[in-house]
Design an enzyme around this catalytic site. Structure first.
Site, PDB file in Angstrom:
ATOM      1  N   GLU A 233      -3.546  -9.549   3.563  1.00 49.88           N
ATOM      2  CA  GLU A 233      -4.338  -9.252   4.762  1.00 49.88           C
ATOM      3  C   GLU A 233      -5.459 -10.254   4.983  1.00 49.88           C
ATOM      4  O   GLU A 233      -5.782 -10.625   6.112  1.00 49.88           O
ATOM      5  CB  GLU A 233      -4.928  -7.838   4.678  1.00 49.88           C
ATOM      6  CG  GLU A 233      -3.943  -6.715   4.954  1.00 49.88           C
ATOM      7  CD  GLU A 233      -3.158  -6.287   3.730  1.00 49.88           C
ATOM      8  OE1 GLU A 233      -3.137  -7.037   2.719  1.00 49.88           O
ATOM      9  OE2 GLU A 233      -2.549  -5.208   3.769  1.00 49.88           O
TER      10      GLU A 233
ATOM     11  N   GLU B 278       0.838  -1.209   0.000  1.00 47.36           N
ATOM     12  CA  GLU B 278       0.000   0.000   0.000  1.00 47.36           C
ATOM     13  C   GLU B 278       0.870   1.257   0.000  1.00 47.36           C
ATOM     14  O   GLU B 278       0.553   2.252  -0.648  1.00 47.36           O
ATOM     15  CB  GLU B 278      -0.958  -0.023   1.193  1.00 47.36           C
ATOM     16  CG  GLU B 278      -2.036  -1.101   1.030  1.00 47.36           C
ATOM     17  CD  GLU B 278      -2.939  -1.211   2.239  1.00 47.36           C
ATOM     18  OE1 GLU B 278      -2.416  -1.522   3.326  1.00 47.36           O
ATOM     19  OE2 GLU B 278      -4.146  -0.975   2.100  1.00 47.36           O
TER      20      GLU B 278
END
Ligand code: NAD
Length: 696
Positions: free
Chosen positions: A126, A106
């Site tokens: 995740e 990210e």
């Protein structure tokens, strides 16, 4: 170390470099976030023309610091750092080597551009920790590569290589050579040429016109695989918002999903297993500096179901391996089974022909046991019979070089007895693989009374090199996994007698999340095996014995606890119900309806009780080692955390009370609460709180 040192600031003319320096995996802990924020501000103040963000050491960044999740959040937040990057008037370029995962990726997606070393891994895992990417990943990735492609990556959670990421469109270039130098040149050229970068948040081209119906169908197909797990659904919802909402509103959806999931039970369980898998690699009583013995090749004795699969693991990882069989016919059969297995993978597109040939070239066969003289490691996988094993170990001991580890894949036999047939018991160890051995990740390494540190280090190291998850356990009947599962079996028989049918029991366990219920598993393994064990041990199981007596051995005979059609679909068979009712009547048992909760508890509690005994005896070092065994070798869903985690969450007082109740109700002495459970219940303790136990 002060904050500044977590991010080093370097220069090459007017290109500034921010190096994340938080070894070993550069997680984005508070000091790193602060360092990046300060670094961006300083670079801009000092007139940087471009900024490169890179990781020091072995990777870019493995993402968020998960140990900070349960603590109050410290500023600056990632979004604050990200704002600074996006608002930078000069290009900020992420330079990725090793891997950029989760928050690490990210941090790269927010930059103006991304370059990477060949083979670098990029992904958003995740979902596997039970939550969704929480720093814009679900909104930026779809804008860079399209909603469906992003959905696959985010719901799947597996990383892809940089080269693939370039094709998909979220890495701009793969750069050869020293990445920092190459990235500086790339960034400077981009800045000089006045190249305009569109931030991911402002891109529309890849999501405009997304066919939502097709997206929903793709999501539904992906979600089917995740059964009771919540995080894949959260991921799909967040990615969908990238299509239906503005960027900022999409971020809100992502944040809601993240918060909800990260605080939930499933994420707690998944993180317990994730950290447990790392913890299980630490062997507390191994003297510091113990080195594994060098293993450049291996010999596997026996090329049956297990031997073939074990050998494939070595070949798959480029380690030459030889299977030894007793006859040419058995050897040919064993090698052919390995080939057929690889060929299926080639056909499915998951293995290239070139890679297959590389693997095949690593696999040899022989019917001459003397090939063992050149072996660096020997793993025995012949019939489960003590006399046979002892005879083989005596021979192996004479042929193998002194100092070479002799391992056995036995699932039930005493390692010490096997070791006693050799002159090197200190180098004999169990390496217990699980079927199918080329697929299942778990490797129970079993230490005997005399097994030395070097043998343990070798089995651990080799296990990792062939892609397994080694867990060191003590020597006892069934080791950890099979010993605990074995304690469930009497309750299965009792439940069938008292009122359940096979499908009731399997439904409860499968709804809980198990890959397969115990009766369907029995059909797969073969019911005759259990019957033979009962016969050898002089025990009876009236219903199971009656089923086997009708020639119902499981899938291999087309009938067991269920019947199977030609596609091996599991079907309820009225004959089984008739057998059960008949036995119950003969035994004068009045059958009753048994609630699902009771079924679940009566199957899981005996395992927990045995797990407690395993900890008392030091057969496992830590409660989490047991959970890791079940989540990697017994189809236990990681999002449930494993049996010991389940017990801790129930509370050990409740566990003790229920065990005592069921012990009384069912007359199963095995259910009498273990001393360790009594003790922890009295103290208000937990299995997790026990920490590391002494080895047996
Ligand atoms: P298997 O019967 O499929 O294979 C055994 C092979 O060993 C046969 O091919 C046989 O020809 C060969 N063999 C016998 N004596 C030999 C000798 N002296 N030299 C060379 N080869 C010899 O059995 P399997 O299921 O592969 O089990 C092997 C071992 O693995 C057993 O100890 C078993 O308990 C253990 N194990 C099995 C499983 C499982 O699910 N099948 C799981 C874990 C461990």
């Amino acid at each position: 170390m002060d904050d500044a040192q977590y991010v080093e600031h370097a220069f090459d003319g007017d290109v500034h470099v921010l190096r994340i320096a938080n070894p070993p995996v550069n997680t984005l802990r508070t000091a790193v976030r602060q360092g990046l924020l300060d670094g961006i501000k300083r670079s801009l103040k000092e007139g940087a023309r471009a900024i490169v963000i890179i990781g020091k050491g072995r990777m870019y960044s493995a993402g968020a610091e998960m140990t900070e999740f349960n603590k109050p959040r410290q500023p600056p937040s990632l979004p604050e750092v990200f704002d600074a990057i996006e608002n930078s008037p000069v290009p900020v370029v992420a330079a990725i080597h090793g891997s950029a995962l989760g928050g690490g990726l990210e941090l790269a997606l927010v930059c103006h551009a991304r370059v990477a070393s060949p083979g670098a891994q990029v992904g958003l895992p995740e979902v596997k920790r039970g939550f969704v990417p929480g720093a814009g990943g679900t909104q930026r990735l779809p804008r860079l590569i399209g909603a469906e492609a992003a959905l696959k990556l985010i719901v799947g959670g597996d990383p892809v290589k940089a080269e693939e990421a370039v094709k998909l469109g979220f890495v701009d270039a793969v750069l050869e050579g020293d990445l920092e130098k190459a990235a500086i040149v790339w960034a400077r050229d981009a800045a000089k040429s006045g190249r305009k970068f569109t931030l991911a948040r402002n891109r529309k081209d890849k999501i405009e016109g997304t066919d939502l119906a097709a997206f929903d169908a793709a999501a539904a197909a992906l979600l089917k695989r995740s059964r009771g797990q919540e995080s894949p659904k959260g991921c799909a919802a967040a990615v969908r918002a990238a299509v239906t909402e503005s960027f900022d509103d999409g971020l809100v959806v992502e944040r809601q999903q993240f918060q909800r999931l990260v605080e939930g039970e499933q994420s707690f369980a998944l993180r317990h297993v994730f950290f447990g898998e790392r913890e299980a690699q630490r062997i507390p009583d191994l003297p510091e500096g113990t080195q594994p013995l060098p293993v450049k090749n291996a010999v596997v004795i026996g090329g049956g179901t297990m031997g073939g699969g074990i050998a494939m693991n070595f070949a798959n990882n480029g380690i030459p391996v030889t299977i030894v069989e007793t006859t040419q016919e058995a050897l040919d059969k064993g090698l052919a089974r390995c080939e057929a297995n690889w060929e299926r993978t080639v056909k499915s597109g998951r293995l290239s022909q070139a890679e297959y040939e590389k693997r095949r070239a690593c696999l040899k066969g022989s019917i001459d046991l003397n090939v063992v003289k050149d072996a660096d490691l020997v793993i025995e996988a012949v019939f489960e019979n003590m006399d046979v094993k002892k005879e083989i170990f005596a021979k192996l001991d004479k042929i193998a070089r002194p100092g070479v580890v002799l391992a056995t894949n036995t699932s039930t036999l005493d390692i010490d007895q096997i070791a006693s047939a050799t002159s090197r018991p200190e180098l004999v160890i169990g390496m217990h693989f699980f079927s199918p051995a080329n697929v299942m990740r778990l490797l129970e390494n079993v230490r005997g009374a005399k097994t030395n540190a070097a043998a343990i280090a070798t089995a651990t190291d080799v296990g990792k090199r062939i892609g397994k998850l080694p867990v060191l356990v003590g020597n006892c009947d069934g080791f950890v996994g099979n010993r605990m599962t074995g304690k469930r079996t009497p309750q299965v028989e009792k439940l069938l007698l008292e009122g359940c049918l096979p499908q009731d029991i399997d439904r409860v366990m499968e709804t809980y999340g198990m890959a397969m219920g115990p009766l369907a598993t029995g059909d797969l393994a073969g019911l005759d095996i259990g019957a033979a064990v009962r016969k050898a041990r002089g025990t009876v199981a009236p219903i199971a014995d009656a089923v086997v007596a009708r020639g119902r051995f499981g899938q291999k005979t087309g009938k067991g606890w269920y019947m199977y059609d030609e596609k091996r679909t599991r079907l309820v068979d009225p004959e089984v119900e008739a057998i059960i009712l008949d036995v119950a009547e003969k035994m004068q048992v009045r059958r009753r309806k048994i609630e699902d909760q009771e079924i679940l508890e009566r199957l899981l509690l005996p395992m927990v009780n045995e797990g407690a005994r395993i900890l008392e005896e030091g057969v496992a070092y830590r409660a989490v080692d047991i959970d890791v065994v079940f989540c990697n070798g017994f189809g236990w869903p990681a999002w449930r955390g494993g049996p010991m985690f389940w017990a801790d969450r129930m509370g050990l007082k409740a566990v003790r009370d229920k065990l005592a109740l069921y012990a009384e109700q069912t007359g199963d002495a095995n259910l009498k609460p273990a001393a360790l459970i009594e003790q922890l219940a009295a103290e208000g303790g937990t299995f997790a709180g026990l920490g590391v136990r002494k080895a047996a």
